[in-house]
Scaffold this motif. Structure first.
Motif, short mmCIF file in Angstrom:
data_model
loop_
_atom_site.label_atom_id
_atom_site.label_comp_id
_atom_site.label_asym_id
_atom_site.label_seq_id
_atom_site.Cartn_x
_atom_site.Cartn_y
_atom_site.Cartn_z
N ARG A 22 0.83 -1.19 0.00
CA ARG A 22 0.00 0.00 0.00
C ARG A 22 0.87 1.26 0.00
NH1 ARG A 22 -4.33 2.29 4.44
NH2 ARG A 22 -5.89 2.98 2.96
N PRO A 23 0.61 2.19 -0.90
CA PRO A 23 1.41 3.42 -0.92
C PRO A 23 1.24 4.18 0.39
CG PRO A 23 0.09 3.19 -2.92
CD PRO A 23 -0.39 2.15 -1.96
N PRO A 24 2.24 4.98 0.80
CA PRO A 24 2.11 5.79 2.01
C PRO A 24 0.87 6.69 1.93
CG PRO A 24 4.36 5.83 1.19
CD PRO A 24 3.53 5.16 0.14
N GLN A 25 0.19 6.82 3.04
CA GLN A 25 -1.05 7.57 3.07
C GLN A 25 -0.85 8.95 3.68
OE1 GLN A 25 -4.07 6.09 1.68
NE2 GLN A 25 -2.34 4.88 0.96
N ASN A 26 -1.58 9.90 3.18
CA ASN A 26 -1.57 11.27 3.68
C ASN A 26 -2.34 11.30 5.00
OD1 ASN A 26 -1.93 13.98 4.19
ND2 ASN A 26 -2.85 14.47 2.24
N VAL A 27 -1.68 11.69 6.09
CA VAL A 27 -2.31 11.73 7.40
C VAL A 27 -2.42 13.17 7.87
CG1 VAL A 27 -2.17 11.03 9.81
CG2 VAL A 27 -1.44 9.46 8.01
N ARG A 28 -3.63 13.67 8.03
CA ARG A 28 -3.83 15.03 8.53
C ARG A 28 -4.67 15.05 9.80
NH1 ARG A 28 -2.39 19.34 5.27
NH2 ARG A 28 -0.59 18.67 4.07
N ARG A 29 -5.59 14.13 9.94
CA ARG A 29 -6.44 14.07 11.13
C ARG A 29 -6.52 12.64 11.64
NH1 ARG A 29 -9.73 18.62 11.95
NH2 ARG A 29 -9.67 20.12 10.23
N VAL A 30 -6.57 12.51 12.95
CA VAL A 30 -6.73 11.20 13.56
C VAL A 30 -7.75 11.33 14.69
CG1 VAL A 30 -5.62 9.27 14.77
CG2 VAL A 30 -4.33 10.58 13.06
N ILE A 31 -8.75 10.46 14.67
CA ILE A 31 -9.73 10.40 15.77
C ILE A 31 -9.40 9.16 16.58
CG2 ILE A 31 -12.15 10.32 16.41
CD1 ILE A 31 -12.82 11.44 13.65
N VAL A 32 -9.03 9.36 17.83
CA VAL A 32 -8.65 8.25 18.71
C VAL A 32 -9.74 8.05 19.74
CG1 VAL A 32 -6.92 7.34 20.30
CG2 VAL A 32 -6.21 8.84 18.41
N THR A 33 -10.29 6.84 19.77
CA THR A 33 -11.28 6.48 20.80
C THR A 33 -10.58 5.64 21.85
OG1 THR A 33 -13.08 6.49 19.18
CG2 THR A 33 -13.48 5.36 21.27
N SER A 34 -10.63 6.09 23.09
CA SER A 34 -9.99 5.37 24.19
C SER A 34 -11.03 4.88 25.18
CB SER A 34 -8.99 6.28 24.92
OG SER A 34 -7.94 6.67 24.06
N ARG A 35 -10.76 3.72 25.75
CA ARG A 35 -11.65 3.16 26.78
C ARG A 35 -10.95 3.28 28.14
NH1 ARG A 35 -13.74 -1.91 24.88
NH2 ARG A 35 -15.63 -0.74 24.46
N TYR A 36 -11.71 3.74 29.13
CA TYR A 36 -11.16 3.90 30.48
C TYR A 36 -11.44 2.64 31.31
CZ TYR A 36 -9.91 8.80 29.99
OH TYR A 36 -9.30 9.97 29.61
N GLU A 37 -10.53 2.37 32.21
CA GLU A 37 -10.70 1.27 33.15
C GLU A 37 -11.84 1.61 34.12
OE1 GLU A 37 -7.68 -1.20 35.98
OE2 GLU A 37 -7.72 0.99 36.21
N ILE A 38 -12.71 0.63 34.37
CA ILE A 38 -13.82 0.81 35.30
C ILE A 38 -13.60 -0.08 36.52
CG2 ILE A 38 -16.32 0.65 35.63
CD1 ILE A 38 -15.53 2.75 33.60
N LYS A 39 -13.68 0.52 37.71
CA LYS A 39 -13.59 -0.25 38.95
C LYS A 39 -14.71 0.18 39.88
CE LYS A 39 -8.68 -1.46 39.20
NZ LYS A 39 -7.43 -1.37 40.00
N ASP A 40 -15.48 -0.81 40.32
CA ASP A 40 -16.58 -0.55 41.27
C ASP A 40 -17.53 0.51 40.75
OD1 ASP A 40 -15.48 -2.41 43.07
OD2 ASP A 40 -14.14 -0.87 43.89
N GLY A 41 -17.83 0.46 39.45
CA GLY A 41 -18.79 1.39 38.88
C GLY A 41 -18.26 2.79 38.63
N LYS A 42 -16.95 2.99 38.77
CA LYS A 42 -16.36 4.30 38.53
C LYS A 42 -15.16 4.15 37.61
CE LYS A 42 -17.74 6.22 43.01
NZ LYS A 42 -17.27 6.88 44.27
#
Length: 291
Positions: free
Chosen positions: A25-45
């Motif tokens: 695959r040819p190199p891709q033009n990268v201008r924007r990135v949307i990162v979705t992160s998941r947080y650790e949950i402990k005891d409902g928080k």
């Protein structure tokens, strides 16, 4: 000693991984990135610990050319999608799992930029099979009929859909031939939506029947904020029991920022945050976070 990893380093590592996996695959033009992160949950928080689970990479024309899905624990990429464009139109989509291509689709378009055909290919080690070619028929720009033909030109299934005045698909029926099932496995669908005086969908009940005989019926209720953005979704089973409640929070620009999921008893079970990264130069040395 804990190593500090900046978002820029993460992006470089991500791009190196994609380039390693994308051998041709040819190199891709990268201008924007949307990162979705998941947080650790402990005891409902939620705790302060988070890890990326999804990354959408866009070029300077705001086209999403790469989508990565990461395992929360290992951070390995278990699935990814490539889109290839001509102008603003996707002409090819490649889907990978476990670093192997398992399906790709080729698209053509009508003069008014609607999908005319989609050729679906299934990929196995040493073998690529043309599964179906989907041909679309529209009414008011909505796909009311999809005909699927095999490599010999024989029609193997037909999908007919009905929409209401708001563009919601309220009925789908599929006639299939032996050995073929729809790409999404749905052979029957019915939807009963409810709208408010502003034309916003506030509730719906969706019933689906799948090719393997499974039947699924769920109901949903929706809430909106002052900017008419959907702010909450409640999901119910077929008996009307609440399964989950999801709340959606946005920034001042109307961009989705936080997703909170609660169980039927109101306990937090999932928390995700979206980060919007902008790289104004080709060398990506400068990063702007859009809050």
């Amino acid at each position: 000693m804990r190593l500090k990893v900046t978002p820029f380093v993460v992006l470089l590592l991500m791009l190196c991984l994609v380039n390693a996996e994308a051998q041709n695959r040819p190199p891709q033009n990268v201008r924007r990135v949307i990162v979705t992160s998941r947080y650790e949950i402990k005891d409902g928080k939620r705790t302060i610990n988070s890890r990326a689970i999804k990354q959408e990479i866009k070029d300077s024309l705001d086209r999403v050319h790469t989508i990565l899905f990461r395992d929360y624990e290992t951070q390995g990429v278990y699935r990814y999608i490539w889109h290839t464009y001509e102008g603003k139109q996707i002409v090819r989509t490649d889907e990978f799992a476990s670093e192997k291509l398992f399906r790709y689709s080729l698209f053509t378009y009508t003069p008014d930029s609607l999908i005319a055909t989609q050729k679906v290919y299934l990929v196995n080690p040493g073998d690529t099979v043309h599964y179906v070619t989907l041909s679309f028929k529209y009414q008011d720009r909505l796909p009311i009929q999809v005909d699927a033909h095999n490599s010999k030109g024989k029609r193997v299934y037909r999908t007919k859909s009905v929409y209401d005045n708001y563009g919601t698909e309220i009925l789908r029926q599929v006639k299939i031939s032996k050995g073929y099932i729809p790409v999404d496995s749905i052979v029957n669908l019915s939807c009963k939506p409810t709208y408010d005086t502003l034309g916003r969908k506030v509730a719906e009940t969706i019933t689906k029947t799948f090719a393997d005989g499974r039947k699924e019926a769920k109901s949903f209720k929706y809430e909106y904020n002052k900017k008419n953005l959907r702010s909450a979704v409640e999901e119910f089973d077929s008996a009307g029991k609440l399964l989950s409640r999801t709340t959606l929070e946005y920034n001042d620009k109307g961009m989705l920022k936080f997703i909170s999921v609660f169980n039927s008893e109101g306990q937090l079970i999932d928390y995700q945050a979206l980060r919007y990264e902008l790289y104004p130069s080709l060398d990506r040395r400068k990063q702007i976070i859009e809050y």
